[in-house]
Design a protein around this motif. Structure first.
Motif, PDB file in Angstrom:
ATOM      1  N   PHE A  25       0.783  -0.938   0.008  1.00 47.92           N
ATOM      2  CA  PHE A  25       0.115   0.076   0.158  1.00 47.92           C
ATOM      3  C   PHE A  25       0.863   1.269  -0.170  1.00 47.92           C
ATOM      4  CE2 PHE A  25      -2.401   3.160   2.286  1.00 47.92           C
ATOM      5  CZ  PHE A  25      -3.428   3.561   1.354  1.00 47.92           C
ATOM      6  N   VAL A  26       1.822   1.256   0.688  1.00 46.21           N
ATOM      7  CA  VAL A  26       2.800   2.339   0.771  1.00 46.21           C
ATOM      8  C   VAL A  26       3.510   2.626  -0.545  1.00 46.21           C
ATOM      9  CG1 VAL A  26       4.806   3.562   1.748  1.00 46.21           C
ATOM     10  CG2 VAL A  26       2.972   2.322   3.338  1.00 46.21           C
ATOM     11  N   LEU A  27       3.761   1.700  -1.349  1.00 43.42           N
ATOM     12  CA  LEU A  27       4.725   1.530  -2.393  1.00 43.42           C
ATOM     13  C   LEU A  27       3.425   2.237  -3.323  1.00 43.42           C
ATOM     14  CD1 LEU A  27       6.691   1.092  -4.325  1.00 43.42           C
ATOM     15  CD2 LEU A  27       5.671  -1.116  -4.709  1.00 43.42           C
ATOM     16  N   ARG A  28       2.422   1.734  -3.333  1.00 39.66           N
ATOM     17  CA  ARG A  28       1.311   2.146  -4.444  1.00 39.66           C
ATOM     18  C   ARG A  28       1.099   3.844  -4.036  1.00 39.66           C
ATOM     19  NH1 ARG A  28      -2.133   0.786  -8.379  1.00 39.66           N
ATOM     20  NH2 ARG A  28      -4.168   2.142  -8.206  1.00 39.66           N
ATOM     21  N   GLN A  29       0.891   4.014  -2.907  1.00 40.67           N
ATOM     22  CA  GLN A  29       0.678   5.426  -2.626  1.00 40.67           C
ATOM     23  C   GLN A  29       2.001   6.523  -3.073  1.00 40.67           C
ATOM     24  OE1 GLN A  29      -2.576   5.158  -2.145  1.00 40.67           O
ATOM     25  NE2 GLN A  29      -2.366   7.091  -1.329  1.00 40.67           N
ATOM     26  N   GLY A  30       3.173   5.747  -2.914  1.00 43.67           N
ATOM     27  CA  GLY A  30       4.494   6.724  -3.250  1.00 43.67           C
ATOM     28  C   GLY A  30       4.367   6.853  -4.772  1.00 43.67           C
ATOM     29  N   LEU A  31       4.115   5.566  -5.428  1.00 47.55           N
ATOM     30  CA  LEU A  31       4.109   5.683  -7.015  1.00 47.55           C
ATOM     31  C   LEU A  31       2.974   6.747  -7.550  1.00 47.55           C
ATOM     32  CD1 LEU A  31       4.211   1.887  -7.770  1.00 47.55           C
ATOM     33  CD2 LEU A  31       5.890   3.568  -8.239  1.00 47.55           C
ATOM     34  N   ARG A  32       1.901   6.738  -6.845  1.00 39.25           N
ATOM     35  CA  ARG A  32       0.859   7.824  -7.127  1.00 39.25           C
ATOM     36  C   ARG A  32       1.002   8.970  -6.790  1.00 39.25           C
ATOM     37  NH1 ARG A  32      -4.011   5.724  -9.168  1.00 39.25           N
ATOM     38  NH2 ARG A  32      -5.222   7.547  -8.479  1.00 39.25           N
ATOM     39  N   ARG A  33       2.012   9.238  -5.737  1.00 37.47           N
ATOM     40  CA  ARG A  33       2.381  10.551  -5.356  1.00 37.47           C
ATOM     41  C   ARG A  33       0.989  11.104  -4.239  1.00 37.47           C
ATOM     42  NH1 ARG A  33       6.712  13.276  -9.229  1.00 37.47           N
ATOM     43  NH2 ARG A  33       7.659  11.386  -9.662  1.00 37.47           N
TER      44      ARG A  33
END
Length: 199
Positions: A25-33
């Motif tokens: 989830f953290v990775l996905r949020q990071g990719l979406r900024r």
């Protein structure tokens, strides 16, 4: 003092660097900024609180309450199943998966989801409260604060690197196909974790 910090740091880092619901989830949020700072802060703060509680003795209480562990397992499995199925559904429509497009999460939704990934996952309690907490509790009383700070530092470093470092992958994820693969991996991972919890 430094040896206790290093012990806490290395143990926490070894446990947290793994593919899991929270990390995905953290990775996905990071990719979406999207809301990266608040998400990283909540993850690091929750880990620090759980580690401190474990060192203070909460691990023994949870270990003596099998009904609580069962309840957490079922709740966590249900949440992971829903999230996994949603990720697989997103993967069916790769055109809507570009980082800057698609429906995003509000800050409240993002924080609610990351809190659920953390608090509904029994493995979080096993790792932070029981395992890290029991090792920390074996430290001399004067060294326990340094152990907790070391373990919490590893968590904060990992989540910061994962959330903000994801931007380096932005060129790769400019292609919808890359988002499709990521959502497939996330979906399968979530469903596998849910099945493991039910076992």
């Amino acid at each position: 003092m430094s040896s206790a910090w290093i012990t806490g740091f290395s143990l926490s880092l070894a446990l947290i660097v793994a593919i899991g619901a929270q990390n995905a989830f953290v990775l996905r949020q990071g990719l979406r900024r999207e809301h990266v700072g608040p998400v990283v802060l909540v993850c690091a703060a929750m880990d620090a609180l759980l580690i401190a509680a474990g060192v203070a003795g909460l691990g023994g209480v949870i270990g003596a309450a099998p009904a609580l562990t069962t309840l957490l397992s079922w709740g966590g499995a249900a949440f992971l199943t829903v999230y996994g199925l949603r990720a697989l559904w997103r993967a069916r429509r790769p055109g809507a998966l570009a980082a800057a497009a698609g429906e995003g999460l509000s800050r409240r939704q993002a924080l609610a989801q990351v809190a659920a990934f953390t608090l509904l996952n029994p493995h979080v309690y096993l790792d932070t409260v029981l395992l890290v907490g029991s090792v920390g509790a074996q430290q001399a009383a004067a060294l326990r604060p340094a152990f907790v700070v070391g373990a919490a530092s590893a968590s904060a470093l990992w989540f910061s690197g994962l959330g903000y470092g994801a931007r380096l992958l932005a060129p790769v994820f400019a292609r919808p196909g890359a988002w499709q693969v990521l959502d497939l991996v996330i979906g399968v991972t979530m469903l596998a974790l849910a099945a493991a919890l039910l076992r």
